[in-house]
Write a protein that holds these residues in place. Sequence first.
Motif, PDB file in Angstrom:
ATOM      1  N   VAL A  93       0.818  -1.214   0.000  1.00 38.17           N
ATOM      2  CA  VAL A  93       0.000   0.000   0.000  1.00 38.17           C
ATOM      3  C   VAL A  93       0.852   1.264   0.000  1.00 38.17           C
ATOM      4  O   VAL A  93       0.540   2.237  -0.690  1.00 38.17           O
ATOM      5  CB  VAL A  93      -0.953   0.003   1.215  1.00 38.17           C
ATOM      6  CG1 VAL A  93      -1.762   1.297   1.260  1.00 38.17           C
ATOM      7  CG2 VAL A  93      -1.884  -1.199   1.158  1.00 38.17           C
ATOM      8  N   VAL A  94       1.940   1.248   0.765  1.00 31.01           N
ATOM      9  CA  VAL A  94       2.764   2.455   0.893  1.00 31.01           C
ATOM     10  C   VAL A  94       3.901   2.483  -0.129  1.00 31.01           C
ATOM     11  O   VAL A  94       4.095   3.472  -0.836  1.00 31.01           O
ATOM     12  CB  VAL A  94       3.328   2.576   2.320  1.00 31.01           C
ATOM     13  CG1 VAL A  94       4.208   3.825   2.443  1.00 31.01           C
ATOM     14  CG2 VAL A  94       2.198   2.613   3.336  1.00 31.01           C
ATOM     15  N   ARG A  95       4.632   1.367  -0.238  1.00 35.71           N
ATOM     16  CA  ARG A  95       5.767   1.325  -1.170  1.00 35.71           C
ATOM     17  C   ARG A  95       5.338   0.985  -2.599  1.00 35.71           C
ATOM     18  O   ARG A  95       6.094   1.210  -3.535  1.00 35.71           O
ATOM     19  CB  ARG A  95       6.793   0.299  -0.688  1.00 35.71           C
ATOM     20  CG  ARG A  95       7.511   0.668   0.618  1.00 35.71           C
ATOM     21  CD  ARG A  95       8.533   1.772   0.391  1.00 35.71           C
ATOM     22  NE  ARG A  95       9.278   2.090   1.595  1.00 35.71           N
ATOM     23  CZ  ARG A  95      10.447   1.523   1.937  1.00 35.71           C
ATOM     24  NH1 ARG A  95      10.973   0.592   1.161  1.00 35.71           N
ATOM     25  NH2 ARG A  95      11.065   1.876   3.043  1.00 35.71           N
ATOM     26  N   ILE A 113      10.891 -10.064  -0.490  1.00 33.12           N
ATOM     27  CA  ILE A 113      11.406  -9.360   0.688  1.00 33.12           C
ATOM     28  C   ILE A 113      11.147 -10.172   1.953  1.00 33.12           C
ATOM     29  O   ILE A 113      11.960 -10.209   2.878  1.00 33.12           O
ATOM     30  CB  ILE A 113      10.754  -7.959   0.793  1.00 33.12           C
ATOM     31  CG1 ILE A 113      11.214  -7.087  -0.384  1.00 33.12           C
ATOM     32  CG2 ILE A 113      11.105  -7.287   2.117  1.00 33.12           C
ATOM     33  CD1 ILE A 113      10.497  -5.756  -0.487  1.00 33.12           C
ATOM     34  N   SER A 114      10.014 -10.871   1.988  1.00 30.85           N
ATOM     35  CA  SER A 114       9.647 -11.667   3.174  1.00 30.85           C
ATOM     36  C   SER A 114      10.450 -12.943   3.315  1.00 30.85           C
ATOM     37  O   SER A 114      10.352 -13.626   4.343  1.00 30.85           O
ATOM     38  CB  SER A 114       8.154 -12.011   3.119  1.00 30.85           C
ATOM     39  OG  SER A 114       7.356 -10.845   3.083  1.00 30.85           O
ATOM     40  N   THR A 115      11.243 -13.297   2.306  1.00 29.50           N
ATOM     41  CA  THR A 115      12.020 -14.548   2.392  1.00 29.50           C
ATOM     42  C   THR A 115      13.065 -14.499   3.498  1.00 29.50           C
ATOM     43  O   THR A 115      13.541 -15.549   3.944  1.00 29.50           O
ATOM     44  CB  THR A 115      12.744 -14.848   1.064  1.00 29.50           C
ATOM     45  OG1 THR A 115      13.534 -13.727   0.674  1.00 29.50           O
ATOM     46  CG2 THR A 115      11.762 -15.190  -0.018  1.00 29.50           C
ATOM     47  N   PRO A 134      15.842   3.777   2.552  1.00 26.96           N
ATOM     48  CA  PRO A 134      14.691   3.546   1.672  1.00 26.96           C
ATOM     49  C   PRO A 134      14.768   2.258   0.848  1.00 26.96           C
ATOM     50  O   PRO A 134      13.795   1.861   0.224  1.00 26.96           O
ATOM     51  CB  PRO A 134      14.698   4.770   0.755  1.00 26.96           C
ATOM     52  CG  PRO A 134      16.132   5.201   0.719  1.00 26.96           C
ATOM     53  CD  PRO A 134      16.670   4.914   2.089  1.00 26.96           C
ATOM     54  N   SER A 135      15.920   1.603   0.838  1.00 30.25           N
ATOM     55  CA  SER A 135      16.092   0.386   0.036  1.00 30.25           C
ATOM     56  C   SER A 135      15.234  -0.767   0.569  1.00 30.25           C
ATOM     57  O   SER A 135      15.019  -0.889   1.778  1.00 30.25           O
ATOM     58  CB  SER A 135      17.562  -0.032   0.039  1.00 30.25           C
ATOM     59  OG  SER A 135      17.719  -1.327  -0.512  1.00 30.25           O
ATOM     60  N   PRO A 136      14.743  -1.648  -0.325  1.00 34.33           N
ATOM     61  CA  PRO A 136      14.022  -2.851   0.135  1.00 34.33           C
ATOM     62  C   PRO A 136      14.872  -3.740   1.035  1.00 34.33           C
ATOM     63  O   PRO A 136      14.339  -4.481   1.862  1.00 34.33           O
ATOM     64  CB  PRO A 136      13.681  -3.573  -1.175  1.00 34.33           C
ATOM     65  CG  PRO A 136      13.697  -2.512  -2.221  1.00 34.33           C
ATOM     66  CD  PRO A 136      14.757  -1.539  -1.798  1.00 34.33           C
TER      67      PRO A 136
END
Length: 452
Positions: free
Chosen positions: A284-286, A296-298, A346-348
């Motif tokens: 929603v935000v990024r 990213i969740s890995t 700000p990086s993932p």
Amino acid sequence: MLIPLALAQFICSFAGTSMNVMITDIGADLDTSVQGVQVAIAVFLLVMAALMIPGGVLTERWGRKRCFQLGLLVYAAGALVSAAAPGLGVLIIGNSILEGVGTALLIPPVYVLATLLFTDTAARAGAFGIITGMGGVGAATGPLIGGAISTALSWRAVFLFQALVIVFIVATGRRLADPLPADPDRPLDLVGTVLSASGLACVVLGIMQADSGFAVMLIQVGIGVALLAACALHLRARERLGKPVLLSLSLFGNRTSNLALVTQAIQWMLLLGVSFVVATYLQVVRGYNAVETGVISTAATAGILCSSLFASRAARNHPQRTLIISGFAVAVTGIAVLLALVRIWPSPWAFTPGLLLIGLGSGAMLTPSVNVVQSAFPETEQGEISGLSRCISNLGSALGTSIAGTILVTALATPTRAYLLALLVLAAAGIAGLLTAVLLPGNPDPKRGRYA
């Protein structure tokens, strides 16, 4: 024997988090909001929590293998209904209700069968390590696998994937043996079931009414607490009359088990709460899509896998209390790192260190908590305690999604502040879990081979 049991726990946990990365896709397709998808996720977890104790009773009444197989069939039906859902209402029927009911039927037999089939303390700890580890892996890989499937095909294909896994579990579980005969005369306390389920529903759904006003939320939560109190009085009255009850209140007379149940609830609250908050923030935000969010969740997945692989060995070489304390300490540190890095970078990749630590901490303490609870009671009470244990864990999951998710959803106008508040609440819960774990005894009773 462990393959179908572990896969069953995997797919049920997978279902609890895979929808997190499909929030925007489901919302656009079914014309609903983030809060609508949050309701579907929370109701799924809530149905599991509310019906897990009756599921434990039915496990004894119908037999462990039969109840396990019935739960798989109901779950598969729910997955197929969800895949074809034309709107949010049908999705809730399929995913939240049918899959929730199926899970409540099949999960208690998983832990009862593991307890009965593995009588040696070390072997049982290893079995619990594999099963609970697969549960943690399912929760952690839900975003990655769900994101990959939904991006490559459709969010509906994620539910078809669940149905295929159920087919495989049914095929591999045909040779499972039930060590004990069923007790068809075991009665089910319907009044207690209704009171407990209604009370839990009012509490969780009341929390999600925060955007309607504090007074509305307070009233609904108060009604839920009153219903749960009425349930406790009902159970006590029936026990005094010598009548069968939904859940024996004597189960709460074991201090070690009570403390471990609290740690279980908070563990799943952290894992599911963080998963929902991070996934929602990323989408929603990024503006990330499902597969990017899953990738990213890995980091959390890797953490859970690493710590789960050593769970059995750690359980043999270290006190359960030490593992649970260490797990909470690492998980809370992970939330702090997540908060700090995302605000300044700000990086993932800023999400990776924190999620990795949360995964490592969660994987380290999931197995010890279950082992402490299950080992605190004799085999004759395994059906009841298994249902209670799973109920508490799923209640923690539902509370994590509802509390953290509600904070996030109601404050999305200021996304950075909402993200901060939601994770701070989860960190506070983690600290409470750490303090609870400190009170646990360090070693089992050597005379009985279980926790006193």
